[in-house]
Write a protein that holds these residues in place. Structure first.
Motif, PDB file in Angstrom:
ATOM      1  N   THR A  16       0.819  -1.214   0.000  1.00  0.00           N
ATOM      2  CA  THR A  16       0.000   0.000   0.000  1.00  0.00           C
ATOM      3  C   THR A  16       0.853   1.265   0.000  1.00  0.00           C
ATOM      4  O   THR A  16       0.600   2.197  -0.772  1.00  0.00           O
ATOM      5  CB  THR A  16      -0.927   0.015   1.232  1.00  0.00           C
ATOM      6  N   ALA A  17       1.873   1.301   0.854  1.00  0.00           N
ATOM      7  CA  ALA A  17       2.717   2.498   0.946  1.00  0.00           C
ATOM      8  C   ALA A  17       3.394   2.797  -0.391  1.00  0.00           C
ATOM      9  O   ALA A  17       3.495   3.956  -0.807  1.00  0.00           O
ATOM     10  CB  ALA A  17       3.758   2.315   2.042  1.00  0.00           C
ATOM     11  N   SER A  18       3.856   1.761  -1.084  1.00  0.00           N
ATOM     12  CA  SER A  18       4.515   1.947  -2.372  1.00  0.00           C
ATOM     13  C   SER A  18       3.540   2.437  -3.437  1.00  0.00           C
ATOM     14  O   SER A  18       3.860   3.331  -4.232  1.00  0.00           O
ATOM     15  CB  SER A  18       5.152   0.628  -2.826  1.00  0.00           C
ATOM     16  N   VAL A  20       0.753   4.149  -2.954  1.00  0.00           N
ATOM     17  CA  VAL A  20       0.421   5.543  -2.655  1.00  0.00           C
ATOM     18  C   VAL A  20       1.556   6.461  -3.100  1.00  0.00           C
ATOM     19  O   VAL A  20       1.323   7.537  -3.669  1.00  0.00           O
ATOM     20  CB  VAL A  20       0.134   5.726  -1.149  1.00  0.00           C
ATOM     21  N   ASN A  21       2.791   6.056  -2.880  1.00  0.00           N
ATOM     22  CA  ASN A  21       3.938   6.857  -3.298  1.00  0.00           C
ATOM     23  C   ASN A  21       3.956   7.048  -4.816  1.00  0.00           C
ATOM     24  O   ASN A  21       4.208   8.153  -5.311  1.00  0.00           O
ATOM     25  CB  ASN A  21       5.231   6.183  -2.836  1.00  0.00           C
ATOM     26  N   ARG A 153      -6.501   8.191   4.326  1.00  0.00           N
ATOM     27  CA  ARG A 153      -5.420   7.220   4.453  1.00  0.00           C
ATOM     28  C   ARG A 153      -5.772   5.918   3.749  1.00  0.00           C
ATOM     29  O   ARG A 153      -6.923   5.487   3.770  1.00  0.00           O
ATOM     30  CB  ARG A 153      -5.120   6.933   5.928  1.00  0.00           C
ATOM     31  N   ASN A 156      -2.024   2.722   6.543  1.00  0.00           N
ATOM     32  CA  ASN A 156      -1.402   3.722   7.421  1.00  0.00           C
ATOM     33  C   ASN A 156      -0.760   4.863   6.645  1.00  0.00           C
ATOM     34  O   ASN A 156      -0.076   5.704   7.235  1.00  0.00           O
ATOM     35  CB  ASN A 156      -0.341   3.051   8.311  1.00  0.00           C
ATOM     36  N   THR A 157      -0.970   4.885   5.328  1.00  0.00           N
ATOM     37  CA  THR A 157      -0.281   5.870   4.484  1.00  0.00           C
ATOM     38  C   THR A 157      -1.236   6.975   4.057  1.00  0.00           C
ATOM     39  O   THR A 157      -2.273   6.712   3.439  1.00  0.00           O
ATOM     40  CB  THR A 157       0.291   5.184   3.227  1.00  0.00           C
TER      41      THR A 157
END
Length: 312
Positions: A16-18, A20-21, A153, A156-157
């Protein structure tokens, strides 16, 4: 295929974090690509884009520095209203684009030469005004309260507000390209300038309008980048135009003119960010990035030209 390979090698690539980035990086580079795409549809290009982004970031930063700084660039002034600054930097970009379009349309100069010249002039103007100084300590009304404000969000991002702004800019450009007379004339001029002129299209105004609109998107990009970086530096905007051109070509905007879609530009920017992020995950040297970008542009242009010749 590339995404599958990288995901197998580095399972965190599609976490998920990747994701979103990648979305947020796409949002920062999409407006400049949408601007350059118009120039490419006219069988041209715009090499001044990155330096106009840098100038826009500088203007945004000096007008939106905190008021209580001892070494404030514009001493004795407080930060301007954010919306006013956005209008100002878009006007600055639009003026550079206006000069580009005027020289191309009136003097029949090739866009490569014109925009190379304005690239150097713009960068020289930035260096003269800024003395190559970094402008930091920007007001919260500009950064954390507007551009870098989390909307929601994913896991958590946080997803920042400038993603929504990029969607709005894309929607506006889609409307201009597809639902206005100006957009239809742009494609007509790109397909066959002489035929468009005979059909009653004001070719001069279309060319000037396309480059001016592109300049507006560059100014907007600079406004977002200064907030995202928290400062204005000489590296903001460096080579942005090359990434944008590569993204446009990947997305099917053809250098033969008159061919391109907004959806293709969006896809091209997403693919470029996937390539760049993928190389980071694989631990490939940043120096190699330039080689890969060059190959991407070369191969995409070769495929585009082959399609054109086959169709012809």
């Amino acid at each position: 295929l590339m995404v599958i390979y990288i995901q197998v090698q580095r399972p965190a690539f599609l976490a998920t974090a990747s994701i979103v980035n990648i979305i947020q990086l796409t949002a920062t580079r999409l407006p400049i690509a949408l601007g350059i795409a118009g120039a490419i549809i006219l069988t041209g290009t715009d090499l001044s884009a990155g330096r106009v982004v840098g100038l826009g970031a500088f203007v945004s930063a000096i007008l939106l520095q905190k008021a209580d700084l001892a070494n404030r660039f514009l001493a004795g002034m407080g930060p301007w209203p954010v919306v006013i600054v956005l209008v100002v930097v878009m006007l600055v970009g639009g003026i550079v684009g206006l000069v580009n379009g005027f020289c191309v349309a009136k003097f029949k100069l090739h866009p490569f030469i014109v925009t190379l010249s304005t690239q150097l002039i713009t960068y020289g103007l930035y260096l003269t005004l800024s003395n190559a100084a970094q402008i930091s300590n920007l007001d919260e009304s500009y950064t954390s309260n507007l551009v870098i404000k989390p909307m929601f969000r994913l896991g958590n991002t946080p997803v920042m507000s400038y993603v929504a702004f990029a969607i709005i800019v894309t929607a506006i450009m889609w409307f201009i390209w597809n639902k206005t007379t100006f957009g239809k004339n742009m494609f007509a001029v790109g397909s066959n300038e002489e035929a468009a002129r005979v059909s009653g299209v004001n070719v001069t105004m279309v060319i000037i309008g396309v480059f001016a609109l592109a300049g507006v998107t560059y100014g907007y990009t600079g406004f977002i980048e200064a907030a995202r970086m928290g400062a204005s530096t000489g590296t903001i905007g460096l080579n942005y135009e090359l990434d944008a051109i590569a993204a446009c070509v990947i997305g099917g905007v053809s250098f033969v003119g008159g061919i391109g879609k907004i959806s293709g530009v969006v896809l091209g920017v997403v693919l470029m960010q996937l390539i760049m992020s993928g190389m980071t995950f694989l631990g490939i040297s940043g120096n190699t990035t330039y080689i890969i970008k060059g190959l991407v542009i070369l191969i995409a242009c070769a495929i585009d030209m082959r399609k054109y010749l086959t169709k012809k």
